[in-house]
Design a protein around this motif. Structure first.
Motif, PDB file in Angstrom:
ATOM      1  N   TYR A 180       0.960  -1.243  -0.201  1.00 59.54           N
ATOM      2  CA  TYR A 180       0.085   0.095  -0.300  1.00 59.54           C
ATOM      3  C   TYR A 180       0.943   1.218   0.035  1.00 59.54           C
ATOM      4  O   TYR A 180       0.508   2.228  -0.729  1.00 59.54           O
ATOM      5  CB  TYR A 180      -0.911  -0.110   1.306  1.00 59.54           C
ATOM      6  CG  TYR A 180      -1.659   1.312   1.514  1.00 59.54           C
ATOM      7  CD1 TYR A 180      -2.716   1.630   0.595  1.00 59.54           C
ATOM      8  CD2 TYR A 180      -1.274   2.189   2.535  1.00 59.54           C
ATOM      9  CE1 TYR A 180      -3.332   2.773   0.589  1.00 59.54           C
ATOM     10  CE2 TYR A 180      -1.978   3.241   2.736  1.00 59.54           C
ATOM     11  CZ  TYR A 180      -2.986   3.630   1.804  1.00 59.54           C
ATOM     12  OH  TYR A 180      -3.827   4.739   2.153  1.00 59.54           O
ATOM     13  N   ASP A 185      -2.819   4.256  -4.623  1.00 60.71           N
ATOM     14  CA  ASP A 185      -4.117   4.263  -5.203  1.00 60.71           C
ATOM     15  C   ASP A 185      -3.876   4.000  -6.574  1.00 60.71           C
ATOM     16  O   ASP A 185      -4.893   3.436  -7.523  1.00 60.71           O
ATOM     17  CB  ASP A 185      -4.754   5.850  -4.944  1.00 60.71           C
ATOM     18  CG  ASP A 185      -5.368   5.711  -3.314  1.00 60.71           C
ATOM     19  OD1 ASP A 185      -5.301   4.749  -2.999  1.00 60.71           O
ATOM     20  OD2 ASP A 185      -5.805   6.787  -3.124  1.00 60.71           O
ATOM     21  N   THR A 190      -6.068   0.619  -2.854  1.00 57.00           N
ATOM     22  CA  THR A 190      -6.693   1.827  -2.407  1.00 57.00           C
ATOM     23  C   THR A 190      -6.718   1.670  -0.934  1.00 57.00           C
ATOM     24  O   THR A 190      -6.940   3.182  -0.228  1.00 57.00           O
ATOM     25  CB  THR A 190      -7.969   1.898  -2.876  1.00 57.00           C
ATOM     26  OG1 THR A 190      -8.952   0.690  -2.722  1.00 57.00           O
ATOM     27  CG2 THR A 190      -8.081   1.920  -4.439  1.00 57.00           C
ATOM     28  N   SER A 191      -6.377   0.772  -0.082  1.00 61.07           N
ATOM     29  CA  SER A 191      -6.456   0.758   1.153  1.00 61.07           C
ATOM     30  C   SER A 191      -5.531  -0.505   1.684  1.00 61.07           C
ATOM     31  O   SER A 191      -5.346  -1.284   0.910  1.00 61.07           O
ATOM     32  CB  SER A 191      -7.748   0.808   1.664  1.00 61.07           C
ATOM     33  OG  SER A 191      -8.524  -0.561   1.518  1.00 61.07           O
TER      34      SER A 191
END
Length: 284
Positions: A180, A185, A190-191
């Motif tokens: 991450y 992103d 994205t998370s």
């Protein structure tokens, strides 16, 4: 005839009826018991088949009413059977909380739950667990022995596998967090939970391809995780294999003289002490 005598006779009749029902419902050594069990297995298969057929849109459109009637008929039969098992048991509570007792209960609950929650009746496929009785009904004791060996091996492996899974969860959490940070992103990470999902998919060699690293550093980390994944697959297999071998060894016949395992089972002499085994000892 006195009232007390009538009560005694009534109690005796009820006890005789209970024993008859117990013999048929729980026993498989009598003609009635064998017939009951075989009919029950056929009904279980048909009930599961009816659920499968209902899930097919074309069949559901044409025969929904008949399928629903069949499903509720099967549910009624299994409900009556469950009640009879409780009634005829010497210790009803013991049966209710036993493995088969819980399976028998779970087998009928989905149909009634579906009255309040749509689609719950599809869970009646858990009735497939009731097919495990086929090993007892058909006297496949060899399969039961092998099943006990497998259960023993899994039970012995539980703590090792728990530690292994905890280690894997820690690894994918760390790698997912790193990915991450590295990718972000723009590459679909994205998370942190999404990145951990990617790490789990990668380490299990499934590789859906919906998310993939784009940077050289991310691809390098992914490559390391893929290689680790191949090694990780072998760990639980090795743990269970060792425990299976140990459980199988413990389940073998024992020599009455030196207590060593007799293998093969039909051996005439003990491979450890060399003493001759009698026919009774060999077949015990």
């Amino acid at each position: 005839m006195s009232i007390q005598t009538e009560k005694t006779m009534k109690v005796r009749k009820n006890e005789a009826l209970r024993k008859k029902i117990y013999t048929v419902v729980f026993g498989s050594d009598t003609p009635g018991g064998r017939l009951f069990d075989r009919v029950l297995l056929v009904l279980i298969i048909l009930s599961i088949l009816s659920v499968f057929l209902e899930s097919v849109a074309s069949l559901r459109a044409k025969y929904l009413l008949y399928i629903l009637i069949a499903e509720w008929l099967f549910t009624a039969i299994f409900t009556v059977e469950y009640i009879l098992r409780i009634y005829s048991s010497e210790k009803p509570a013991k049966y209710i909380w036993s493995f088969y007792g819980l399976i028998d209960l779970i087998a009928v609950l989905p149909a009634y739950i579906s009255l309040f929650f749509g689609g719950a009746h599809y869970l009646v496929v858990v009735r497939a667990f009731r097919l495990l009785r086929v090993f007892r009904i058909l006297k496949l004791s060899r399969f039961l022995d092998e099943g006990n060996i497998l259960r023993s091996a899994l039970r012995s492996s539980m703590y090792k596998i728990t530690v292994f899974i905890a280690s894997v969860i820690t690894l994918v959490t760390i790698v997912g967090t790193l990915m991450y940070i590295i990718e972000g992103d723009k590459s679909g990470f994205t998370s942190i939970p999404v990145s951990i999902y990617w790490a789990i998919v990668t380490i299990t060699t499934v590789g859906y391809g919906d998310i993939s690293p784009q940077s050289p550093l991310g691809q390098f980390l992914a490559s390391i995780l893929m290689v680790i994944g191949y090694g990780i697959i072998a760990v639980p297999t090795g743990i269970v294999s060792v425990e299976m071998a140990r459980a199988t060894d413990e389940a073998r016949k024992k020599c009455p003289y030196c207590k060593a395992s007799i293998y093969p089972a039909y051996a005439r002499y003990c491979s450890n002490c060399g003493k001759e085994l009698t026919q009774d000892e060999n077949a015990a």
